[in-house]
Write a protein that holds these residues in place. Structure first.
Motif, PDB file in Angstrom:
ATOM      1  N   SER A  80      24.714  87.738  69.634  1.00  0.00           N
ATOM      2  CA  SER A  80      23.414  86.704  71.591  1.00  0.00           C
ATOM      3  C   SER A  80      23.418  88.159  71.544  1.00  0.00           C
ATOM      4  N   ARG A 145      27.179  85.495  88.157  1.00  0.00           N
ATOM      5  CA  ARG A 145      27.088  84.566  87.794  1.00  0.00           C
ATOM      6  C   ARG A 145      27.702  83.544  89.737  1.00  0.00           C
ATOM      7  N   LEU A 182      25.261  78.013  83.220  1.00  0.00           N
ATOM      8  CA  LEU A 182      24.913  78.735  82.059  1.00  0.00           C
ATOM      9  C   LEU A 182      23.273  78.500  81.898  1.00  0.00           C
ATOM     10  N   ALA A 183      23.294  78.988  80.138  1.00  0.00           N
ATOM     11  CA  ALA A 183      22.382  79.714  80.272  1.00  0.00           C
ATOM     12  C   ALA A 183      21.171  79.083  79.072  1.00  0.00           C
ATOM     13  N   ALA A 185      18.713  79.284  76.730  1.00  0.00           N
ATOM     14  CA  ALA A 185      18.665  79.348  76.246  1.00  0.00           C
ATOM     15  C   ALA A 185      19.607  79.252  75.152  1.00  0.00           C
ATOM     16  N   GLY A 186      20.665  78.469  75.845  1.00  0.00           N
ATOM     17  CA  GLY A 186      22.178  78.414  74.758  1.00  0.00           C
ATOM     18  C   GLY A 186      21.123  76.755  74.861  1.00  0.00           C
ATOM     19  N   GLY A 215      19.593  85.665  76.199  1.00  0.00           N
ATOM     20  CA  GLY A 215      18.382  84.998  75.822  1.00  0.00           C
ATOM     21  C   GLY A 215      17.662  85.435  74.108  1.00  0.00           C
ATOM     22  N   ALA A 216      18.384  87.053  73.988  1.00  0.00           N
ATOM     23  CA  ALA A 216      18.020  87.540  72.830  1.00  0.00           C
ATOM     24  C   ALA A 216      18.886  87.136  71.748  1.00  0.00           C
TER      25      ALA A 216
END
Ligand code: PBG
Length: 677
Positions: A80, A145, A182-183, A185-186, A215-216
């Motif tokens: 990640s 966050r 949370l992200a 993306a996850g 997210g990458a």
């Protein structure tokens, strides 16, 4: 092309997210005709009985994968990218950044709140957020966050939570937390596997700035493989280029350059968001947040994607100019749980709370009562002191030396305290003392068959540095030539003293600027160098070059200890050690033999150029070299090596390494030119 292509081993950790991401990348590469297998990388950390809190947090597992790559245990690793430190790792290249997932952070509401908000029948995240009750308990372990949520929902309480994605979602439950962050993306990547957990909960996007590279993914490999010059030839390099998303990479380069320039780690309260505009420009926003949510410094800019890194760096400078450094500790990124791990490893550690090395763990492969260890502890470091080598005596015929060699000698050079202990064991000290004592002070000098002072100048004793001089003097030897640790300088001092007009009065150290008149040409001086079998030839070569006779006698040697201490090995492999002080070339070899190469989170500091060369020759990476072996200079080199700017990138590959002049006694080793991840 007749042989079946070699299978590429993609190293992965075993968490759901890691496996999902690794499998996704493996499939992308398989679509391009490569044979890829997943190889689980079990770090010692994974197997450890120690609690998770001791394992150092974010970065440890990336370090484990990177070590596995460097050691050839696997060929690819998928990270990640937001969790990956911005410092490049020499020998490794981020060869692909595949298309980026959703960059947003989301609030996952517990079932009891979810049902309440669902009844509003709204899709508008901001509207939903505005309906949230006061006093929510929200879980996140991320300062970025937490700070932004405190600003957004001022009545909330933040709970510090850790764990993998499903564990964190499960914390949003009646009787526990009202929501977790949370992200997206996850959640998206894990998809169906979370369906059950998310069924009763509600996912609401948050209007906060994400982490750099959120997210990458980063696909990392050894640099030779990325260049097409490794065992896979061009096949792997081409496939990696094919799955690289150049646009995403430019955006992420800009975002990560902000972190690098702020000297902020992935846990710092810094958010960034870059995007490619329809115009082709890259727009970048970044902000630094006060942890309590009370203040924000933010800025936005645009530029050409070619200048991604400069755009990020300039934006960070703008933030700093606006006082970003005053509202948050953005330079302090190593203050994670590491120091917790140390008491178990080094029970004697009781460093002060403050000091330039506070919170750092430094491994000194020496005994705990060493001067270097004491100096590092005084600077606040937690020190793991544990020798990795042992010295072994080499047997020599002492009687023959006393009878045949000593009478012809003019000089003795002490190159380590160990030389003195060994001469003592060999029962040679008394004879040497007698030979070194001026005739008028001798009462009876012919005790051991040597005829030391009969018509001859006394034996001149030279010591390479203060520790050797002290050991010699403690043994009753009149040390008249004192070096400053440097073998070449000692040779020069010995030569100068031998040429001085008053060779019979060696009590004064030679003065470099007082050549005087040359004495009568005499027989060439004869120096004895009883030393380690591994001693560098510098001193002997310099004296020989000046026409001296030189006798080198190896009286001890150093070798690697038969086994490594398990606790130290664990700390080493888990990346818990911030810096290791390599005290001698033999120690450089022993460290690699016992523990393997230092991981990317461990700065390697050499004492002296020969040690630095040994580290480089062994394929190791050097963070700094202490030119002088004094405790103060070594400590300064460790401080230099752990300075955040030593680790940051953000510079284009062609840029000069920044000169570091923090301490004249140390030289920072410039980082090898690396591609910007
Ligand atoms: N810090 C943990 C982490 N690292 C990467 C992701 C997944 C999202 C991503 O790739 O950015 C997550 C989970 C999370 O932050 O919720």
């Amino acid at each position: 092309m007749t042989d079946a292509p070699r299978t590429i081993r993609l190293g992965t950790r075993s968490s759901d997210l890691a496996l999902t991401q690794s499998s996704w990348v493996a499939d992308l590469l398989r679509e391009r005709g490569l044979r890829v297998e997943l190889v689980p990388i079990t770090t010692r950390g994974d197997r450890s009985r120690r609690p998770l809190a001791l394992m150092g947090g974010v970065g440890v597992f990336a370090a484990a994968l990177r070590t596995a790559l460097l050691e050839g245990e696997c060929d690819l690793a998928v990270h990640s990218l937001k969790d990956l430190p911005v410092a490049p790792v020499p020998g490794l290249t981020i060869a692909a950044v595949p298309g980026r997932e959703d960059i947003a952070d989301v609030l996952v509401l517990a079932p009891h709140l979810a049902s309440q908000l669902r009844s509003l029948h709204s899709d508008d995240g901001d509207a939903l957020l505005s309906q949230l009750p006061d006093g929510l308990r929200i879980g996140t372990g991320s300062p970025r966050r937490a700070a932004q949520i405190r600003a957004l929902l001022p009545t909330c309480q933040i709970a510090d939570i850790r764990g993998n994605v499903p564990t964190r979602i499960a914390r949003a439950a009646a009787g526990d937390l009202d929501a977790v962050v949370l992200a997206a993306a996850g959640l998206n990547r894990l998809g169906d596997t979370l369906a059950e957990l998310l069924a009763e909960r509600l996912v609401v996007p948050l209007p906060i700035l994400p982490a750099a590279a959120q997210g990458a993914l980063a696909v990392e490999c050894r640099s030779a493989d990325a260049a097409g010059s490794g065992v896979f030839g061009s096949a792997l390099a081409e496939a990696l280029t094919a799955i690289d998303d150049a646009g995403a990479r430019a955006v992420i380069d800009a975002e990560r350059a902000v972190l690098a320039e702020l000297e902020a780690g992935c846990a710092a309260p810094v958010g960034t968001h870059g995007e490619l505009l329809a115009s082709g420009d890259l727009a970048l926003t970044a902000a630094v947040f006060a942890l309590d949510g009370s203040e924000t410094v933010s800025a936005t800019t645009t530029g050409h994607p070619w200048d991604a890194i400069a755009i990020g760096r300039d934006l960070a400078r703008e933030l700093l100019a606006q006082g970003a450094g005053d509202i948050a500790e953005i330079g302090a990124r190593h203050t994670r749980a590491r120091s917790d791990a140390v008491p178990a490893l080094a029970p004697t550690t009781a460093g002060p709370e403050a000091g330039p090395l506070a919170g750092r763990t430094v491994f000194v492969p020496r005994e705990a009562d060493d001067h270097i260890v004491a100096e590092l502890r005084a600077a606040g470091a937690a020190v793991i002191a544990h020798p990795v080598t042992l010295t072994e005596p080499i047997d020599v015929d002492a009687a023959a030396l006393a009878a045949n060699l000593l009478p012809s000698l003019t000089h003795l050079a002490i190159t380590s305290p160990r030389t003195i202990t060994r001469l003592e064991e060999l029962n040679l000290l008394e004879t040497i003392r007698a030979a070194a004592t001026p005739p008028e002070a001798v009462s009876l000098a012919s005790t051991s068959g040597a005829s030391p002072a009969a018509g001859r100048a006394p034996l001149v004793i030279a010591a390479v540095g203060p520790a050797s001089a002290a050991a010699g003097e403690a043994a009753g030897l009149p040390v008249t030539i004192r070096g400053t640790h440097d073998a070449a300088a000692l040779a020069a001092a010995m030569i100068a003293a031998a040429q001085s007009p008053e060779p019979s009065e060696p009590a004064e150290p030679p003065e470099a600027s007082a050549p005087g008149e040359l004495a009568e040409p005499a027989a060439a001086p004869h120096a004895w160098l009883p030393a380690s079998a591994l001693a560098a030839p510098t001193l002997a070569d310099a004296l020989t070059a000046a026409g001296w006779r030189v006798t080198r006698t190896p009286i001890y040697t150093t070798r690697t200890r038969p086994s490594a201490d398990q606790d130290v090995a664990d700390a080493w492999h888990r990346g818990l050690i911030d810096a290791v002080v390599v005290t001698a070339p033999s120690v450089a070899a022993a460290l690699v033999e016992l523990f393997g190469h230092a991981g990317p989170g461990t700065a390697v500091v050499a004492i002296g150029e020969p040690t630095a060369r040994a580290i480089r020759a062994g394929g190791g990476l050097l963070a700094a070299t202490a030119v002088q072996p004094t405790p103060a200079a070594i400590c300064a080199a460790v401080v230099d090596a752990l300075r955040p700017d030593g680790e940051r990138t953000g510079e284009p590959a062609h840029a000069e390494a920044p000169a570091r002049t923090a301490n004249p006694e140390t030289t920072a080793t410039p980082p090898e030119p690396k591609e910007q991840p």
